[in-house]
Design a protein around this motif. Structure first.
Motif, mmCIF file in Angstrom:
data_model
loop_
_atom_site.group_PDB
_atom_site.id
_atom_site.type_symbol
_atom_site.label_atom_id
_atom_site.label_comp_id
_atom_site.label_asym_id
_atom_site.label_seq_id
_atom_site.Cartn_x
_atom_site.Cartn_y
_atom_site.Cartn_z
ATOM 1 N N VAL A 40 40.492 -40.706 3.390
ATOM 2 C CA VAL A 40 41.804 -41.093 2.894
ATOM 3 C C VAL A 40 42.050 -40.414 1.542
ATOM 4 O O VAL A 40 41.201 -40.432 0.655
ATOM 5 N N LEU A 41 43.226 -39.807 1.413
ATOM 6 C CA LEU A 41 43.615 -39.183 0.152
ATOM 7 C C LEU A 41 44.045 -40.264 -0.837
ATOM 8 O O LEU A 41 44.857 -41.132 -0.514
ATOM 9 N N VAL A 42 43.490 -40.197 -2.031
ATOM 10 C CA VAL A 42 43.818 -41.154 -3.092
ATOM 11 C C VAL A 42 44.345 -40.385 -4.292
ATOM 12 O O VAL A 42 43.705 -39.440 -4.765
ATOM 13 N N THR A 43 45.513 -40.757 -4.776
ATOM 14 C CA THR A 43 46.079 -40.149 -5.978
ATOM 15 C C THR A 43 46.403 -41.245 -6.976
ATOM 16 O O THR A 43 46.627 -42.407 -6.609
ATOM 17 N N GLY A 44 46.426 -40.870 -8.225
ATOM 18 C CA GLY A 44 46.709 -41.851 -9.260
ATOM 19 C C GLY A 44 47.283 -41.213 -10.505
ATOM 20 O O GLY A 44 47.102 -40.014 -10.756
ATOM 21 N N GLU A 45 47.959 -42.033 -11.268
ATOM 22 C CA GLU A 45 48.543 -41.593 -12.533
ATOM 23 C C GLU A 45 48.333 -42.702 -13.553
ATOM 24 O O GLU A 45 48.571 -43.881 -13.260
ATOM 25 N N TYR A 46 47.876 -42.321 -14.733
ATOM 26 C CA TYR A 46 47.592 -43.309 -15.770
ATOM 27 C C TYR A 46 48.284 -42.931 -17.081
ATOM 28 O O TYR A 46 48.555 -41.758 -17.351
ATOM 29 N N ASP A 47 48.560 -43.939 -17.867
ATOM 30 C CA ASP A 47 49.213 -43.754 -19.168
ATOM 31 C C ASP A 47 48.647 -44.801 -20.118
ATOM 32 O O ASP A 47 48.764 -46.004 -19.874
ATOM 33 N N ILE A 48 48.020 -44.346 -21.188
ATOM 34 C CA ILE A 48 47.353 -45.228 -22.143
ATOM 35 C C ILE A 48 47.957 -45.009 -23.524
ATOM 36 O O ILE A 48 48.078 -43.865 -23.987
ATOM 37 N N THR A 49 48.345 -46.085 -24.177
ATOM 38 C CA THR A 49 48.913 -45.960 -25.525
ATOM 39 C C THR A 49 47.834 -45.483 -26.491
ATOM 40 O O THR A 49 46.699 -45.943 -26.459
ATOM 41 N N GLU A 50 48.210 -44.572 -27.342
ATOM 42 C CA GLU A 50 47.272 -43.999 -28.297
ATOM 43 C C GLU A 50 47.103 -44.906 -29.513
ATOM 44 O O GLU A 50 48.059 -45.517 -29.986
#
Length: 206
Positions: A40-50
């Motif tokens: 299964v193809l798994v993709t992700g996107e993350y955003d973390i405050t600096e």
């Protein structure tokens, strides 16, 4: 029929998209786990405050501790991988700061994960294969149908495994019960003969 198809597809779509936001305290570690099928193809996107003087590391591993994705000092980015087997996958965020825990505010982490049909970029597929919008939608429905069939096949396999386990357990319980009854009967018989000899020795019975 269309409503029924929509009801059947809705749970699959919900399970294929995972989105969460949480606060990560400084010098702490938080992990998220999810079971995903094989191939299964798994993709992700993350955003973390600096935060000043704070580094956040991202690491994705399977149950065997094999690293599938790793990023030090992660702030914003994407990742993708294909599962090799049905497994439990773990996404971990770890915050590190030399300033201690009381001087730095918590970091906000946004994570969006998709797998299966929802992880595929059908716009890119359409460009490469020069597909029309209707053909793209048909391709998407075909992949979704295949995903549903695979899910049902996996559920059937699990059901068969559980049934075999139950039958094996029932057989062992039956054999153990028969063995226990034989032991009790043997013990009772021995007690009868022993007490008979004992009473005869005491001349209480003839």
């Amino acid at each position: 029929m269309a409503r029924l198809a929509a009801l059947l597809l809705l749970p699959v779509l919900i399970e294929s998209v995972f989105s969460i936001s949480f606060f990560l305290p400084v010098n702490s570690r938080k992990c998220l786990r999810e079971e995903i099928h094989k191939d299964v193809l798994v993709t992700g996107e993350y955003d973390i405050t600096e935060q000043a003087n704070t580094k956040t590391n991202l690491k994705i591993t399977d149950s065997s501790s094999h690293t599938l994705y790793s990023k030090e000092d992660a702030v914003k980015g994407k990742f993708a991988f294909t599962t090799e087997d049905y497994d439990m996958f773990e996404v971990c965020f770890e915050s590190k700061s030399p300033s201690g825990t009381g001087r730095v505010p918590d970091q906000l982490v946004n994570l969006d994960m998709k797998h299966g049909v929802e992880a595929k970029n059908y716009e890119e597929i359409a460009k490469v294969e020069k597909l029309k919008p209707l053909e793209v939608e048909l391709r998407r429905l075909e992949d979704l149908s295949e995903s549903i069939v695979n899910d049902f096949a996996y559920m059937k396999k699990r059901e068969e495994e559980m049934r075999d386990t139950n039958e094996s357990t029932n057989t062992r319980v039956l054999y153990f019960s028969i063995f226990s009854m034989c032991c009790l009967i043997g013990l009772a018989t021995w007690q009868v003969f022993y007490l008979r000899r004992f009473f005869k020795a005491k001349k209480l019975i003839e």
